[in-house]
Scaffold this motif. Structure first.
Motif, PDB file in Angstrom:
ATOM      1  N   ASN A  10      37.439  51.373   9.259  1.00 13.67           N
ATOM      2  CA  ASN A  10      37.780  50.030   8.822  1.00 13.67           C
ATOM      3  C   ASN A  10      38.290  49.276  10.054  1.00 13.67           C
ATOM      4  N   ALA A  11      37.443  48.411  10.606  1.00 14.11           N
ATOM      5  CA  ALA A  11      37.770  47.728  11.856  1.00 14.11           C
ATOM      6  C   ALA A  11      39.033  46.881  11.723  1.00 14.11           C
ATOM      7  N   GLU A  12      39.236  46.295  10.556  1.00 15.16           N
ATOM      8  CA  GLU A  12      40.412  45.453  10.349  1.00 15.16           C
ATOM      9  C   GLU A  12      41.697  46.284  10.412  1.00 15.16           C
ATOM     10  N   ARG A  13      41.663  47.483   9.799  1.00 14.46           N
ATOM     11  CA  ARG A  13      42.838  48.364   9.817  1.00 14.46           C
ATOM     12  C   ARG A  13      43.113  48.858  11.241  1.00 14.46           C
ATOM     13  N   VAL A  14      42.051  49.210  11.967  1.00 11.41           N
ATOM     14  CA  VAL A  14      42.217  49.675  13.340  1.00 11.41           C
ATOM     15  C   VAL A  14      42.815  48.577  14.208  1.00 11.41           C
ATOM     16  N   GLN A  15      42.347  47.348  14.026  1.00 11.62           N
ATOM     17  CA  GLN A  15      42.868  46.219  14.790  1.00 11.62           C
ATOM     18  C   GLN A  15      44.334  45.975  14.467  1.00 11.62           C
ATOM     19  N   ALA A  16      44.694  46.129  13.190  1.00 12.25           N
ATOM     20  CA  ALA A  16      46.094  45.953  12.782  1.00 12.25           C
ATOM     21  C   ALA A  16      46.989  46.992  13.448  1.00 12.25           C
ATOM     22  N   LEU A  17      46.499  48.229  13.543  1.00 13.65           N
ATOM     23  CA  LEU A  17      47.264  49.279  14.212  1.00 13.65           C
ATOM     24  C   LEU A  17      47.453  48.944  15.684  1.00 13.65           C
ATOM     25  N   GLU A  18      46.383  48.529  16.362  1.00  9.60           N
ATOM     26  CA  GLU A  18      46.474  48.215  17.786  1.00  9.60           C
ATOM     27  C   GLU A  18      47.429  47.046  18.034  1.00  9.60           C
ATOM     28  N   THR A  19      47.389  46.045  17.164  1.00 12.64           N
ATOM     29  CA  THR A  19      48.298  44.903  17.300  1.00 12.64           C
ATOM     30  C   THR A  19      49.742  45.339  17.124  1.00 12.64           C
ATOM     31  N   TRP A  20      49.992  46.194  16.133  1.00 15.38           N
ATOM     32  CA  TRP A  20      51.349  46.693  15.872  1.00 15.38           C
ATOM     33  C   TRP A  20      51.867  47.503  17.057  1.00 15.38           C
ATOM     34  N   LEU A  21      51.032  48.354  17.618  1.00 18.34           N
ATOM     35  CA  LEU A  21      51.444  49.149  18.772  1.00 18.34           C
ATOM     36  C   LEU A  21      51.792  48.247  19.955  1.00 18.34           C
ATOM     37  N   ARG A  22      50.983  47.225  20.156  1.00 23.15           N
ATOM     38  CA  ARG A  22      51.195  46.322  21.292  1.00 23.15           C
ATOM     39  C   ARG A  22      52.464  45.489  21.117  1.00 23.15           C
ATOM     40  N   THR A  23      52.691  44.968  19.933  1.00 22.01           N
ATOM     41  CA  THR A  23      53.837  44.083  19.714  1.00 22.01           C
ATOM     42  C   THR A  23      55.160  44.848  19.606  1.00 22.01           C
ATOM     43  N   THR A  24      55.122  46.070  19.112  1.00 19.50           N
ATOM     44  CA  THR A  24      56.359  46.841  18.954  1.00 19.50           C
ATOM     45  C   THR A  24      56.650  47.751  20.138  1.00 19.50           C
ATOM     46  N   GLY A  25      55.637  47.989  20.982  1.00 22.62           N
ATOM     47  CA  GLY A  25      55.820  48.906  22.106  1.00 22.62           C
ATOM     48  C   GLY A  25      55.881  50.363  21.691  1.00 22.62           C
ATOM     49  N   THR A  26      55.436  50.660  20.477  1.00 22.48           N
ATOM     50  CA  THR A  26      55.445  52.039  19.990  1.00 22.48           C
ATOM     51  C   THR A  26      54.395  52.860  20.730  1.00 22.48           C
ATOM     52  N   LYS A  27      54.763  54.091  21.106  1.00 24.31           N
ATOM     53  CA  LYS A  27      53.852  54.973  21.824  1.00 24.31           C
ATOM     54  C   LYS A  27      53.439  56.146  20.936  1.00 24.31           C
TER      55      LYS A  27
END
Length: 374
Positions: A10-27
């Motif tokens: 699900n490209a939308e879900r994958v994009q949401a994960l990448e955005t969350w990682l980028r904005t929160t700095g989660t590793k």
């Protein structure tokens, strides 16, 4: 068997994960077919969690990721670690583990989030994790000594922490309770120790799970059978070889105690001084990964680099993938062949790398066993 639709990301879900990682700095870190957060996280106050602090989470939708799950489980209390099991397609495998700082917070997570509707038609199942790390080895020789067996196990398996011996009425021979650093390390040892002892010492032992403590009835749960990933054949990979003359005999990466060898009828004398194969400095637990250690061992003796051929074989019902391998050390007459079980990684390349690591470890063990036979 998964439907074709369920195998499409699900490209939308994958994009949401990448955005969350980028904005929160989660590793997140990919390790052995699982994606891990923390263990510990960058900011953590207090000691590392002890027993009964981990929860097992199942019934997770395949396209639900850490951007949803970590905030949800962090709402109960700070997470020390969160591990989401992944398959080849990039989807999760339907289950995860979350570890808190105390058993009380883990209990609260179970009470609050078991049955939680994460999306329409999906209710999460949250139970106490069993975290099995103890194996019971049976039918050991009566002359087995604790320290000698511990050293043998640290040669044959990874993550061995300590053990205790048991003997008495109703126990055939000697039994040992072995504690490992992780469930994965214990699981891999359980798969390989019976065959290793049969080949190395010509004895038949038994290996089974040993519960460190019995959970209460309301905490017991049965882990669901993980869905087997689609059979994907990782690309064959061959490392370059260098021409060289016949190598000298191969020396041991580690030494098996002579007392244990005598107890099981193995060789009682060390190899002669002429059997020299210079390797990196000996240490109780080599820091280098097995593949790197094998390469260093070969290069230090002027025989070039080992040559790997690794092929996908089959998927087991326990979620492990099995690979056959052939490893050639330049100048040797016969290549090393075998079968290794591993957990799937997110890509064919990362899965092949884990298969190479497991193959190199087996080769090191067999080189050592061959040296003892001379």
């Amino acid at each position: 068997m998964e439907s074709k639709q369920s195998q499409v990301l699900n490209a939308e879900r994958v994009q949401a994960l990448e955005t969350w990682l980028r904005t929160t700095g989660t590793k997140l870190t990919q390790v052995n077919g699982q994606r891990k957060y923390g263990g510990p996280p960058e900011v953590w106050e207090g000691p590392a969690p002890g027993a009964r602090c981990e929860v097992f989470i199942s019934q997770i939708p395949r396209d639900t990721y850490e951007d949803v799950l970590i905030p949800l489980f962090s709402s109960v209390g700070p997470l020390w670690e969160f591990r989401l099991m992944m398959n080849f397609s990039g989807q999760n495998r339907g289950f995860a583990y979350g570890k808190y700082g105390s058993p009380a917070v883990a209990t609260e997570a179970i009470n609050l989030l078991h049955g939680y509707v994460v999306e329409h038609g999906f209710r999460l199942s949250v139970r106490r994790s069993t975290e099995k790390r103890h194996l019971c080895m049976g039918n050991l020789p009566a002359a087995t000594q604790q320290e000698e067996l511990l050293q043998v196990l640290r040669v044959l398996a990874e993550g061995v922490e300590r053990l205790s011996l048991k003997a008495g009425p109703g126990i055939e021979g000697v039994s040992a309770i072995v504690v490992f650093s992780s469930h994965h390390a214990a699981s891999m040892a359980k798969k390989g120790l019976v065959e290793a002892f049969k080949k190395k010492f010509a004895i038949n032992i038994s290996v089974k799970w040993q519960s460190a403590a019995k959970p209460s009835p309301d905490e017991q749960h049965k882990l669901p059978k993980s869905l087997v990933p689609s059979p994907v054949k990782p690309p064959r990979h061959i490392l370059p070889a260098q021409p060289s003359g016949p190598p000298p005999r191969l020396a041991r990466p580690q030494s098996t105690p002579l007392g244990f060898c005598r107890a099981v009828g193995g060789p009682t004398a060390p190899p002669p001084p002429s059997a020299t194969f210079q390797g990196p400095p000996a240490s109780p637990a080599p820091a280098s990964p097995p593949a790197m250690l094998l390469r260093m061992l070969c290069e230090a003796n002027g025989v070039g680099q080992p040559l790997y051929e690794i092929y996908y074989s089959h998927a087991g019902p326990d979620g492990f993938l099995y690979f056959t391998y052939e490893v050639c050390v330049p100048g040797t007459n016969t290549p090393f062949r075998g079968l290794v079980p591993i957990l799937p990684g997110p890509t064919a390349s990362s899965t092949w790398e884990e298969a190479q690591r497991a193959a190199a470890q087996q080769v090191l063990h067999r080189m050592y066993s061959n040296e003892l036979a001379h």
